[in-house]
Design an enzyme around this catalytic site. Sequence first.
Site, PDB file in Angstrom:
ATOM      1  N   LEU A  74       0.829  -1.220   0.000  1.00 51.59           N
ATOM      2  CA  LEU A  74       0.000   0.000   0.000  1.00 51.59           C
ATOM      3  C   LEU A  74       0.856   1.260   0.000  1.00 51.59           C
ATOM      4  CD1 LEU A  74      -2.465  -1.141   2.831  1.00 51.59           C
ATOM      5  CD2 LEU A  74      -2.988  -1.044   0.378  1.00 51.59           C
ATOM      6  N   ILE A  77       2.662   7.151  -3.410  1.00 50.60           N
ATOM      7  CA  ILE A  77       1.917   8.405  -3.532  1.00 50.60           C
ATOM      8  C   ILE A  77       0.493   8.049  -3.964  1.00 50.60           C
ATOM      9  CG2 ILE A  77       1.754  10.593  -4.791  1.00 50.60           C
ATOM     10  CD1 ILE A  77       4.829  10.381  -5.228  1.00 50.60           C
ATOM     11  N   SER A 114      -5.699   0.992  -8.103  1.00 52.65           N
ATOM     12  CA  SER A 114      -6.702   2.065  -7.998  1.00 52.65           C
ATOM     13  C   SER A 114      -7.690   2.017  -9.152  1.00 52.65           C
ATOM     14  CB  SER A 114      -5.981   3.409  -8.004  1.00 52.65           C
ATOM     15  OG  SER A 114      -6.905   4.453  -8.199  1.00 52.65           O
ATOM     16  N   ASN A 115      -8.885   2.498  -8.868  1.00 53.94           N
ATOM     17  CA  ASN A 115      -9.899   2.654  -9.928  1.00 53.94           C
ATOM     18  C   ASN A 115      -9.417   3.630 -11.000  1.00 53.94           C
ATOM     19  OD1 ASN A 115     -11.444   5.496  -9.444  1.00 53.94           O
ATOM     20  ND2 ASN A 115     -10.696   4.676  -7.511  1.00 53.94           N
ATOM     21  N   TYR A 139      -0.855   9.425 -11.949  1.00 46.86           N
ATOM     22  CA  TYR A 139      -1.055   8.497 -10.828  1.00 46.86           C
ATOM     23  C   TYR A 139      -1.656   7.185 -11.347  1.00 46.86           C
ATOM     24  CZ  TYR A 139      -3.614   6.476  -6.882  1.00 46.86           C
ATOM     25  OH  TYR A 139      -4.149   5.611  -5.956  1.00 46.86           O
TER      26      TYR A 139
HETATM   27  N1  LIG Z   1      -7.133   6.186   0.034  1.00 47.85           N
HETATM   28  C1  LIG Z   1      -7.877   5.793  -1.005  1.00 47.85           C
HETATM   29  O1  LIG Z   1      -9.084   6.081  -1.064  1.00 47.85           O
HETATM   30  C2  LIG Z   1      -7.256   4.973  -2.115  1.00 47.85           C
HETATM   31  C3  LIG Z   1      -8.019   4.715  -3.267  1.00 47.85           C
HETATM   32  C4  LIG Z   1      -7.449   3.948  -4.279  1.00 47.85           C
HETATM   33  C5  LIG Z   1      -6.179   3.424  -4.108  1.00 47.85           C
HETATM   34  N2  LIG Z   1      -5.463   3.701  -2.979  1.00 47.85           N
HETATM   35  C6  LIG Z   1      -4.101   3.156  -2.868  1.00 47.85           C
HETATM   36  O2  LIG Z   1      -3.947   2.570  -1.587  1.00 47.85           O
HETATM   37  C7  LIG Z   1      -2.619   2.773  -1.117  1.00 47.85           C
HETATM   38  C8  LIG Z   1      -2.625   3.473   0.235  1.00 47.85           C
HETATM   39  O3  LIG Z   1      -3.252   4.737   0.107  1.00 47.85           O
HETATM   40  P1  LIG Z   1      -3.386   5.711   1.367  1.00 47.85           P
HETATM   41  O4  LIG Z   1      -4.560   6.587   1.102  1.00 47.85           O
HETATM   42  O5  LIG Z   1      -3.323   4.934   2.628  1.00 47.85           O
HETATM   43  O6  LIG Z   1      -2.060   6.593   1.203  1.00 47.85           O
HETATM   44  P2  LIG Z   1      -1.157   7.211   2.377  1.00 47.85           P
HETATM   45  O7  LIG Z   1      -0.345   8.293   1.745  1.00 47.85           O
HETATM   46  O8  LIG Z   1      -1.987   7.563   3.558  1.00 47.85           O
HETATM   47  O9  LIG Z   1      -0.214   5.988   2.773  1.00 47.85           O
HETATM   48  C9  LIG Z   1       0.893   5.608   1.997  1.00 47.85           C
HETATM   49  C10 LIG Z   1       1.977   5.140   2.931  1.00 47.85           C
HETATM   50  O10 LIG Z   1       3.116   4.789   2.144  1.00 47.85           O
HETATM   51  C11 LIG Z   1       4.263   5.176   2.863  1.00 47.85           C
HETATM   52  N3  LIG Z   1       5.390   5.342   1.945  1.00 47.85           N
HETATM   53  C12 LIG Z   1       5.570   6.290   0.993  1.00 47.85           C
HETATM   54  N4  LIG Z   1       6.771   6.146   0.414  1.00 47.85           N
HETATM   55  C13 LIG Z   1       7.352   5.071   0.994  1.00 47.85           C
HETATM   56  C14 LIG Z   1       8.614   4.436   0.831  1.00 47.85           C
HETATM   57  N5  LIG Z   1       9.538   4.893  -0.031  1.00 47.85           N
HETATM   58  N6  LIG Z   1       8.899   3.353   1.575  1.00 47.85           N
HETATM   59  C15 LIG Z   1       8.000   2.892   2.477  1.00 47.85           C
HETATM   60  N7  LIG Z   1       6.797   3.473   2.705  1.00 47.85           N
HETATM   61  C16 LIG Z   1       6.488   4.551   1.966  1.00 47.85           C
HETATM   62  C17 LIG Z   1       3.875   6.496   3.523  1.00 47.85           C
HETATM   63  O11 LIG Z   1       4.741   6.803   4.616  1.00 47.85           O
HETATM   64  C18 LIG Z   1       2.444   6.224   3.938  1.00 47.85           C
HETATM   65  O12 LIG Z   1       2.354   5.741   5.248  1.00 47.85           O
HETATM   66  C19 LIG Z   1      -1.902   3.581  -2.201  1.00 47.85           C
HETATM   67  O13 LIG Z   1      -1.216   2.694  -3.054  1.00 47.85           O
HETATM   68  C20 LIG Z   1      -3.041   4.230  -2.957  1.00 47.85           C
HETATM   69  O14 LIG Z   1      -2.669   4.523  -4.286  1.00 47.85           O
HETATM   70  C21 LIG Z   1      -5.965   4.464  -1.981  1.00 47.85           C
END
Ligand SMILES: NC(=O)c1ccc[n+]([C@@H]2O[C@H](COP(=O)([O-])OP(=O)(O)OC[C@H]3O[C@@H](n4cnc5c(N)ncnc54)[C@H](O)[C@@H]3O)[C@@H](O)[C@H]2O)c1
Length: 271
Positions: A74, A77, A114-115, A139
């Site tokens: 997860l 960015i 992601s969608n 993205y």
């Molecule tokens: N939040 C949503 O609604 C949503 C929707 C679709 C997809 N996603 C996907 O789900 C995943 C998590 O999303 P989120 O909203 O929790 O994002 P977030 O930014 O809250 O969490 C991402 C985490 O990744 C960590 N990270 C970033 N770079 C890193 C690195 N180099 N090494 C280790 N850790 C690292 C960050 O510290 C953070 O804790 C992502 O891949 C995102 O694209 C999220």
Amino acid sequence: MGDRKTLRIGVLGGAGRVGVALRRELCNRVHTIRVLDLIKPPELSANETFRQTDMLDPHDLSAAFEGLDGIVHLAGIPKEAPLQEILAVNVTGTTNVYEAARRTGVGRVVLGSSNHVVGCYPRSAQVGPMDQMRPDGLYGLSKCWGELTAGLYWDKHGIRSLIIRIGNSSVRPMLPRSLEVWISPKDLCQLTMIGLLHEDVTATTVFGVSRGGGSWWDNSLAARMGYDPKDVISDHAAPEAFLPDEEGPVSRHFQGGRYVAADHDGVIRDR
Ligand SMILES: NC(=O)c1ccc[n+]([C@@H]2O[C@H](COP(=O)([O-])OP(=O)(O)OC[C@H]3O[C@@H](n4cnc5c(N)ncnc54)[C@H](O)[C@@H]3O)[C@@H](O)[C@H]2O)c1
């Protein structure tokens, strides 16, 4: 791969929004969780440990994966960003994840996609996992790379991935669009467990959405693997989600909403 009582998994990006909410459910279903992130999460359950890990450092990542049965990826960015950042973090990072899995013998990855991989389809379409990707920005493109990487590592190295095209994973649905795409932590956990254990997983794509949404997507493959979402989206929604959608015409036409509207020339085209 063991059964759920013996599963030792890593949650990369486990300190992020999705990671924190998912782990609260997941920790009751697996033996142990190693939380891997740049930053320490505010809380850990009794069967969780934290290891500070940078996925951009291949050696660090391999050391972090040692002894694990599966990875939930997860990290990265989670929104639109400049090309250099997207390439450096999402593209390089996810490639590193698969390479570290290969090197350390981790046979399963649950990939947080992601969608926005299919955001340029109109809302009138129903998109299945085998349909052509139509990303709606940089993205989304980086998530296409991730999904293709999952396929490559299945084809060449037998690493199994469940690719979850997460809809929206906010605390609760806040916008009209989220009534269509939101997924609860409990339902995401259900999909994650399918990804970690189901024998039919190869490089398999599903849509991460709770009950009552997902009319834009054909999620029958997830259903065949046993996905039976329990949470009804409208039961969790904030009052604002039921107000008229005030987005512009491009945003309202396409599945990706605002992500499509950003930098769009305003002409609605279909293929
Ligand atoms: N939040 C949503 O609604 C949503 C929707 C679709 C997809 N996603 C996907 O789900 C995943 C998590 O999303 P989120 O909203 O929790 O994002 P977030 O930014 O809250 O969490 C991402 C985490 O990744 C960590 N990270 C970033 N770079 C890193 C690195 N180099 N090494 C280790 N850790 C690292 C960050 O510290 C953070 O804790 C992502 O891949 C995102 O694209 C999220």
